[in-house]
Design a protein around this motif. Structure first.
Motif, PDB file in Angstrom:
ATOM      1  N   LYS A 282       0.868  -1.189   0.000  1.00 13.42           N
ATOM      2  CA  LYS A 282       0.000   0.000   0.000  1.00 13.42           C
ATOM      3  C   LYS A 282       0.901   1.234   0.000  1.00 13.42           C
ATOM      4  O   LYS A 282       1.831   1.336   0.811  1.00 13.42           O
ATOM      5  N   ILE A 283       0.604   2.184  -0.919  1.00 17.09           N
ATOM      6  CA  ILE A 283       1.374   3.422  -1.019  1.00 17.09           C
ATOM      7  C   ILE A 283       0.393   4.579  -0.837  1.00 17.09           C
ATOM      8  O   ILE A 283      -0.610   4.679  -1.546  1.00 17.09           O
ATOM      9  N   VAL A 284       0.678   5.445   0.149  1.00 17.39           N
ATOM     10  CA  VAL A 284      -0.209   6.558   0.478  1.00 17.39           C
ATOM     11  C   VAL A 284       0.605   7.845   0.416  1.00 17.39           C
ATOM     12  O   VAL A 284       1.717   7.910   0.949  1.00 17.39           O
ATOM     13  N   SER A 285       0.058   8.882  -0.248  1.00 11.13           N
ATOM     14  CA  SER A 285       0.735  10.184  -0.284  1.00 11.13           C
ATOM     15  C   SER A 285      -0.200  11.263   0.237  1.00 11.13           C
ATOM     16  O   SER A 285      -1.422  11.090   0.277  1.00 11.13           O
ATOM     17  N   GLY A 286       0.391  12.394   0.610  1.00  7.86           N
ATOM     18  CA  GLY A 286      -0.397  13.536   1.078  1.00  7.86           C
ATOM     19  C   GLY A 286      -1.246  13.227   2.275  1.00  7.86           C
ATOM     20  O   GLY A 286      -2.388  13.669   2.359  1.00  7.86           O
ATOM     21  N   TYR A 287      -0.727  12.464   3.215  1.00  7.08           N
ATOM     22  CA  TYR A 287      -1.432  12.120   4.459  1.00  7.08           C
ATOM     23  C   TYR A 287      -2.791  11.479   4.190  1.00  7.08           C
ATOM     24  O   TYR A 287      -3.788  11.777   4.845  1.00  7.08           O
ATOM     25  N   GLY A 288      -2.852  10.618   3.170  1.00  8.26           N
ATOM     26  CA  GLY A 288      -4.063   9.856   2.901  1.00  8.26           C
ATOM     27  C   GLY A 288      -4.907  10.397   1.772  1.00  8.26           C
ATOM     28  O   GLY A 288      -5.950   9.821   1.461  1.00  8.26           O
ATOM     29  N   SER A 289      -4.472  11.477   1.136  1.00 13.56           N
ATOM     30  CA  SER A 289      -5.292  12.036   0.060  1.00 13.56           C
ATOM     31  C   SER A 289      -5.257  11.169  -1.196  1.00 13.56           C
ATOM     32  O   SER A 289      -6.213  11.171  -1.967  1.00 13.56           O
TER      33      SER A 289
END
Length: 193
Positions: free
Chosen positions: A88-95
């Motif tokens: 799982k890859i998440v950027s912008g604090y979950g955006s």
């Protein structure tokens, strides 16, 4: 199937945008390259339970400055059978969130399993090459070390009996020497057992 890096493009079309291949296969440790094409961004990586059996992710949180490419190494313990799971890859604090189906296949470059030969469980056969001395040492019975004083006393008594019998040349003394010699042999027999 490759050990090439898994490239994740960040901020390519808009802020916090993620672009990554939907699947990735490897035979060993691999690198996730976080390639930032825009402004600075925080990226979080996570692996599911299935993948965590063979892949180690020491640090999941990463800051990638604008224009920077950051490499994150993921060590792999080579499995005996293919293991699949999700990265799982998440950027912008979950955006933005993206999932990659990762398959780790058994590799040719891994360490081969250790085979244990059955002969290792048996003590080695030691062949003696000491010649005549070694053969005599093996043929003679073992003497209990606690019997040393008894053997010394028997040897002294035997020597004394032979000396007295030869000096006095008497039948009674010779019979006494025979009794002493018999006692010495009895003592030796007890000491050897």
């Amino acid at each position: 199937m490759s050990n090439a890096p898994l490239t994740v493009s960040l901020n390519a079309e808009r802020p916090h945008d993620l672009s990554v291949s939907p699947s990735f296969s490897t035979t060993g440790s691999f690198t996730v390259e976080l390639e930032n094409l825009g402004q600075a961004v925080h990226v979080h990586l996570n692996i599911d339970d299935d993948l965590s059996r063979v892949v180690t992710l020491a640090n999941g949180n990463h800051f990638v400055d604008g224009g920077q490419t950051k490499s994150v190494r993921l060590p792999v313990s080579p499995p005996a059978e293919p293991v699949s799971g999700k990265l799982k890859i998440v950027s912008g604090y979950g955006s933005e969130t993206a999932y990659v189906d990762v398959t780790v296949n058994p590799g040719q470059g891994g360490k081969p399993p250790v085979e244990i030969d059955e002969t290792l469980s048996k003590p080695p056969q030691v062949e003696s090459n000491d010649g005549l001395v070694g053969s005599l040492g093996e043929a003679l019975p073992r003497v209990d070390p606690r019997a040393g004083p008894l053997l010394l006393l028997a040897a002294v008594a035997l020597a004394l009996a032979v000396a007295v019998a030869s000096v006095f040349e008497s039948l009674a003394i010779t019979l006494g020497a025979v009794v002493v010699v018999g006692g010495v042999f009895a003592a030796l027999t007890l000491a050897i057992r």
